[in-house]
Design a protein around this motif. Structure first.
Motif, PDB file in Angstrom:
ATOM      1  N   GLU A  29       2.368 -34.203  30.058  1.00 59.70           N
ATOM      2  CA  GLU A  29       1.707 -33.609  28.889  1.00 59.70           C
ATOM      3  C   GLU A  29       0.633 -34.569  28.366  1.00 59.70           C
ATOM      4  O   GLU A  29      -0.439 -34.130  27.949  1.00 59.70           O
ATOM      5  CB  GLU A  29       2.730 -33.294  27.797  1.00 59.70           C
ATOM      6  N   MET A  65      -3.254 -33.779  28.129  1.00 61.49           N
ATOM      7  CA  MET A  65      -4.002 -33.899  26.870  1.00 61.49           C
ATOM      8  C   MET A  65      -5.222 -34.798  27.057  1.00 61.49           C
ATOM      9  O   MET A  65      -6.291 -34.504  26.505  1.00 61.49           O
ATOM     10  CB  MET A  65      -3.086 -34.430  25.754  1.00 61.49           C
ATOM     11  N   SER A  66      -5.083 -35.851  27.829  1.00 58.48           N
ATOM     12  CA  SER A  66      -6.242 -36.723  28.105  1.00 58.48           C
ATOM     13  C   SER A  66      -7.335 -35.938  28.831  1.00 58.48           C
ATOM     14  O   SER A  66      -8.524 -36.075  28.525  1.00 58.48           O
ATOM     15  CB  SER A  66      -5.822 -37.930  28.952  1.00 58.48           C
ATOM     16  N   LEU A 123      -7.827 -32.697  28.676  1.00 52.41           N
ATOM     17  CA  LEU A 123      -8.438 -31.760  27.727  1.00 52.41           C
ATOM     18  C   LEU A 123      -9.336 -32.487  26.727  1.00 52.41           C
ATOM     19  O   LEU A 123     -10.388 -31.968  26.346  1.00 52.41           O
ATOM     20  CB  LEU A 123      -7.351 -30.968  27.002  1.00 52.41           C
ATOM     21  N   ALA A 124      -8.929 -33.663  26.298  1.00 52.43           N
ATOM     22  CA  ALA A 124      -9.740 -34.428  25.345  1.00 52.43           C
ATOM     23  C   ALA A 124     -11.108 -34.757  25.943  1.00 52.43           C
ATOM     24  O   ALA A 124     -12.129 -34.715  25.251  1.00 52.43           O
ATOM     25  CB  ALA A 124      -9.005 -35.702  24.929  1.00 52.43           C
ATOM     26  N   TYR A 168     -11.509 -31.058  23.698  1.00 57.93           N
ATOM     27  CA  TYR A 168     -10.415 -30.455  22.942  1.00 57.93           C
ATOM     28  C   TYR A 168      -9.842 -31.489  21.974  1.00 57.93           C
ATOM     29  O   TYR A 168      -9.767 -32.668  22.292  1.00 57.93           O
ATOM     30  CB  TYR A 168      -9.299 -29.986  23.867  1.00 57.93           C
ATOM     31  N   GLU A 222      -6.432 -32.473  19.748  1.00 58.57           N
ATOM     32  CA  GLU A 222      -4.988 -32.190  19.700  1.00 58.57           C
ATOM     33  C   GLU A 222      -4.535 -31.850  18.291  1.00 58.57           C
ATOM     34  O   GLU A 222      -4.797 -32.580  17.342  1.00 58.57           O
ATOM     35  CB  GLU A 222      -4.219 -33.405  20.205  1.00 58.57           C
ATOM     36  N   ARG A 251       2.137 -31.298  19.605  1.00 54.97           N
ATOM     37  CA  ARG A 251       2.838 -31.295  20.887  1.00 54.97           C
ATOM     38  C   ARG A 251       4.284 -30.890  20.665  1.00 54.97           C
ATOM     39  O   ARG A 251       4.863 -31.163  19.621  1.00 54.97           O
ATOM     40  CB  ARG A 251       2.878 -32.698  21.513  1.00 54.97           C
ATOM     41  N   LEU A 273       1.515 -28.127  24.313  1.00 55.40           N
ATOM     42  CA  LEU A 273       0.364 -28.697  23.617  1.00 55.40           C
ATOM     43  C   LEU A 273      -0.300 -27.620  22.770  1.00 55.40           C
ATOM     44  O   LEU A 273      -0.396 -26.466  23.191  1.00 55.40           O
ATOM     45  CB  LEU A 273      -0.681 -29.232  24.605  1.00 55.40           C
ATOM     46  N   CYS A 324      -3.961 -27.261  20.842  1.00 57.85           N
ATOM     47  CA  CYS A 324      -5.261 -27.929  20.753  1.00 57.85           C
ATOM     48  C   CYS A 324      -6.265 -27.015  20.065  1.00 57.85           C
ATOM     49  O   CYS A 324      -6.021 -25.836  19.862  1.00 57.85           O
ATOM     50  CB  CYS A 324      -5.812 -28.230  22.143  1.00 57.85           C
TER      51      CYS A 324
END
Length: 119
Positions: free
Chosen positions: A11, A15-16, A18-19, A23, A25, A28, A39, A41
């Motif tokens: 996860e 997230m990294s 997507l960032a 995106y 956050e 979570r 997640l 976002c």
């Protein structure tokens, strides 16, 4: 490494990823009586809330992660998202459901992977 630790690790990788795509956050591992959202976002470019299911597979022996998001799982995600939106009093912001599938070192991001007709 137990299943929870593996999930947390991937996860974080998702997230990294997507960032890097812009995106932000919001949360979570949100739980409701229906299930869990991995997640949550915000897609800044599209101004949408994005509920992301993260699926990791070490290899393709049992299929890829996308195949494991069954219709039953989709219903649980939609119901849990409804609880989240109600709890946070979010009404007028569009949202969608994405899936991040991680197979080995490869990441596949499917936007709008789940549609409302799964209920």
């Amino acid at each position: 490494m137990d299943k929870r630790s593996v999930g947390t690790k991937y996860e974080g990788i998702a997230m990294s990823y997507l960032a890097e795509k812009g995106y932000f956050e919001l949360g979570r591992n949100y739980y409701s009586r229906y299930g869990e959202l991995d997640l949550i976002c915000r897609d800044r470019e599209k101004s949408e809330i994005v509920f992301v299911e993260v699926k990791y597979r070490k290899n393709a022996e049992y299929g890829d992660g996308l195949e494991s998001v069954t219709r039953s799982k989709q219903r649980k995600l939609v119901k849990t998202a409804a609880v989240y939106l109600k709890e946070k009093k979010i009404k007028d912001i569009p949202y969608r459901f994405d899936i991040i599938s991680i197979l080995g070192d490869e990441i596949e991001h499917i936007e709008n992977a789940i549609w409302g007709d799964c209920l």
